[in-house]
Design a protein around this motif. Structure first.
Motif, short mmCIF file in Angstrom:
data_model
loop_
_atom_site.label_atom_id
_atom_site.label_comp_id
_atom_site.label_asym_id
_atom_site.label_seq_id
_atom_site.Cartn_x
_atom_site.Cartn_y
_atom_site.Cartn_z
N GLU A 16 0.84 -1.19 0.00
CA GLU A 16 0.00 0.00 0.00
C GLU A 16 0.88 1.24 0.00
O GLU A 16 2.10 1.15 -0.05
CB GLU A 16 -0.93 -0.04 1.21
N ARG A 17 0.27 2.41 0.09
CA ARG A 17 1.02 3.64 -0.10
C ARG A 17 2.07 3.89 0.97
O ARG A 17 3.11 4.50 0.72
CB ARG A 17 0.08 4.83 -0.17
N ASP A 18 1.81 3.41 2.20
CA ASP A 18 2.75 3.68 3.28
C ASP A 18 3.18 2.44 4.04
O ASP A 18 3.83 2.54 5.08
CB ASP A 18 2.17 4.70 4.26
N ALA A 19 2.81 1.25 3.55
CA ALA A 19 3.13 0.03 4.31
C ALA A 19 2.94 -1.21 3.44
O ALA A 19 2.28 -1.17 2.39
CB ALA A 19 2.24 -0.07 5.55
N LEU A 20 3.53 -2.31 3.90
CA LEU A 20 3.30 -3.63 3.32
C LEU A 20 2.46 -4.40 4.32
O LEU A 20 2.91 -4.67 5.44
CB LEU A 20 4.64 -4.34 3.07
N SER A 21 1.23 -4.76 3.93
CA SER A 21 0.31 -5.47 4.83
C SER A 21 0.41 -6.97 4.57
O SER A 21 0.15 -7.43 3.46
CB SER A 21 -1.13 -5.00 4.61
N LEU A 22 0.80 -7.72 5.60
CA LEU A 22 0.92 -9.17 5.47
C LEU A 22 -0.44 -9.81 5.24
O LEU A 22 -1.46 -9.31 5.72
CB LEU A 22 1.56 -9.76 6.72
N GLY A 23 -0.43 -10.93 4.52
CA GLY A 23 -1.67 -11.65 4.28
C GLY A 23 -2.28 -12.16 5.58
O GLY A 23 -1.61 -12.82 6.37
N THR A 24 -3.56 -11.89 5.76
CA THR A 24 -4.23 -12.23 7.01
C THR A 24 -4.33 -13.73 7.21
O THR A 24 -4.03 -14.25 8.29
CB THR A 24 -5.64 -11.60 7.04
N ALA A 25 -4.75 -14.44 6.19
CA ALA A 25 -4.99 -15.89 6.32
C ALA A 25 -3.72 -16.63 6.70
O ALA A 25 -3.70 -17.46 7.61
CB ALA A 25 -5.58 -16.44 5.04
#
Length: 497
Positions: free
Chosen positions: A257-266
């Motif tokens: 995303e614009r300000d972060a890398l979001s780990l996969g929830t599952a």
């Protein structure tokens, strides 16, 4: 405070060569990862789930320990760009606090807390994908270090060992028997020292055992680790394959995303909750302890904060609007401007905030975590939430609440805006006290200026935004049969909520 920030935050190339010519010769780059998990419940009511201790200034006017940790490595010669690993719930606090001190780092967001083993796996796998033999430094965000040059020296010297395939942990000589810390017993020295192979780890021993360990030359486990990414992946694949499988899946499913890398929830949810120290460091045959000379402290309890604080002539550590009389060896803190007066006490902890008060003894301050657990079981809202709740657009703070009404202060940053939303059970009335509000009600946009107000009927679709260059502040009055935060239906949101 005993631990004050060193004004020197950067180490020049020439200084780095002086500190560690081996590092300059090896041309190593240290990749720092700052771990921001943990709720710091032993420092309740100052530290809470919504704003844990690493994001709270423990001394008024000082940076938070998170800010200090990032500043310690940001821009220092021999260090790459820092990466922060943080819970998604603290995403915007992380970004806001870095902006406040001009520190820049990449951010990886954990969808939920899975303990330190999963967090270190994230760092190792993320660094490996950048460079397989990258030297990784794992740092906790809630430690005090007052000697930046000494910290850089230790990291650069230990990085050489990590580059050779060792898994390095920092250890510091204990100045007291501290059952709240882990201990490391050094074994055979490596080369000319000072590093030594780890003979054994001891996780938070009782007071008698801690005293014996200190006499035997054991060191406190400072919680800083250096390793090569490929080496750590090999060790974790061997000792915690279930964690590695889950984290790999989470990274494969991550969203940039614009300000972060979001780990996969599952994928991440499948990682077992394990301590890195116990699951990996106690199992690996590559563990090496590196004694550090810089001053270090993990402020985990009100008692340890008293230890680290500057004190008056009676041994009291006083913070905020406090009056102490005939009181000795105590820590008294008033947060939020409430006058706190203490008379005729010794060795106590008194902490007042706008919505909660803690009174205990320094001796029993370590039991606050259990107290918080009991409060949570009673569903007390003060357990996890402050009166002031931070949001990506600013903050809100409850002023008053009663049957069928609630009053809040709201601050919206310049160019910030709330979601497009409606409520089923309440109407709202906004009064602007500073700045200009852009208010959308059922598709109609209006500018509302200072000392002007707007009415929002139940069920209307509305949005609040700050189009100006200064912070927008307003008072919100809610009236209705239910005023809970979960009575929000969002139609559009800049922050993906």
């Amino acid at each position: 405070m005993y631990f004050e920030r060193d004004a020197t935050r950067e180490t020049t190339l020439e200084e780095a060569k002086t500190l560690s010519p081996e590092v300059a010769e090896a041309n190593l780059t240290i990749h720092p990862y700052v771990m921001c998990g943990g709720s710091g419940t032993r420092l309740w009511p100052l530290s809470r789930t919504c704003m844990p201790k690493q994001f709270v200034s423990l001394v008024e006017g000082d940076p938070t320990t998170f800010q200090s940790t990032v500043l310690r490595v940001a821009g220092a010669c021999g260090f790459g760009r820092p990466t922060v690993v943080a819970p998604v719930a603290n995403r915007h606090v992380v970004v806001e606090q870095m902006l406040a001190v001009g520190a820049w780092a990449d951010v990886i967001l954990e969808p939920e807390g899975r303990d330190s083993c999963a967090a270190v796996a994230v760092a190792a796998l993320h660094a490996f994908r950048l460079a397989p033999e990258a030297v990784v430094l794992v740092m906790s965000a809630d430690h005090f270090v007052d000697d930046v040059t000494g910290f850089v020296r230790a990291c650069t010297e230990a990085a050489v060992l990590a580059g050779e395939g060792h898994v390095v942990v920092f250890g510091t000589a204990p100045d007291r028997a501290a059952p709240e810390f882990g201990y490391i017993l050094p074994g055979e020295t490596i080369g000319a020292g000072p590093a030594a192979r780890v003979a054994r780890f001891f996780e938070k021993p009782d007071a008698a055992r801690a005293t014996a360990l200190a006499s035997d030359g054991a060191l406190w486990n400072a919680g800083y680790f250096l390793f090569r990414a490929d080496v750590m992946i090999e060790e974790m694949d061997r000792h915690v394959p279930e964690v590695m499988g889950a984290v790999r899946a989470a990274l494969d499913g991550a969203i940039a995303e614009r300000d972060a890398l979001s780990l996969g929830t599952a994928g991440f949810a499948d990682a077992p909750k394990l301590s890195f120290d116990r699951a990996v460091m106690e199992a690996t045959g590559r563990a090496v302890v590196f004694p550090i000379g810089f001053r270090w402290l993990d402020i985990g309890t009100w008692g340890s904060l008293w230890d680290a604080s500057a004190k008056d002539g009676n041994g009291n550590a006083l913070h905020g609007r406090v009056h102490a009389r005939e009181t000795r060896d105590s820590i008294v803190r008033s947060q939020g401007g409430l006058l706190t007066a203490v008379l005729g006490l010794e060795g106590v902890v008194v902490v007042t905030t706008d919505d909660a008060v803690l009174v205990t003894t320094r001796e029993r301050a370590g039991e606050v975590k259990e107290l918080v657990g009991a409060l949570r079981a009673e569903s007390s809202p003060e357990t996890d939430d402050h009166l002031r709740m931070h949001r990506p657009w600013g903050w809100y703070q409850r002023i008053d609440v009663g049957a069928r009404f609630q009053v809040k202060r709201i601050m919206v940053r310049p160019k910030g805006r709330l979601s497009l939303q409606k409520h089923h059970h309440r109407a709202e009335h906004w009064v602007v006290v500073r700045g200009t509000a852009e208010v959308t009600v059922d598709g109609i946009v209006t500018l509302v200026h200072e000392n002007e107000s707007v009415q929002l009927p139940i069920g209307c679709v509305h949005r609040l935004a700050n189009p100006g260059k200064i912070s927008l502040e307003l008072v919100e009055i809610q009236v209705g049969s239910y005023t809970g935060e979960d009575d929000i239906v969002r139609f559009d949101d800049d922050y993906g909520r």
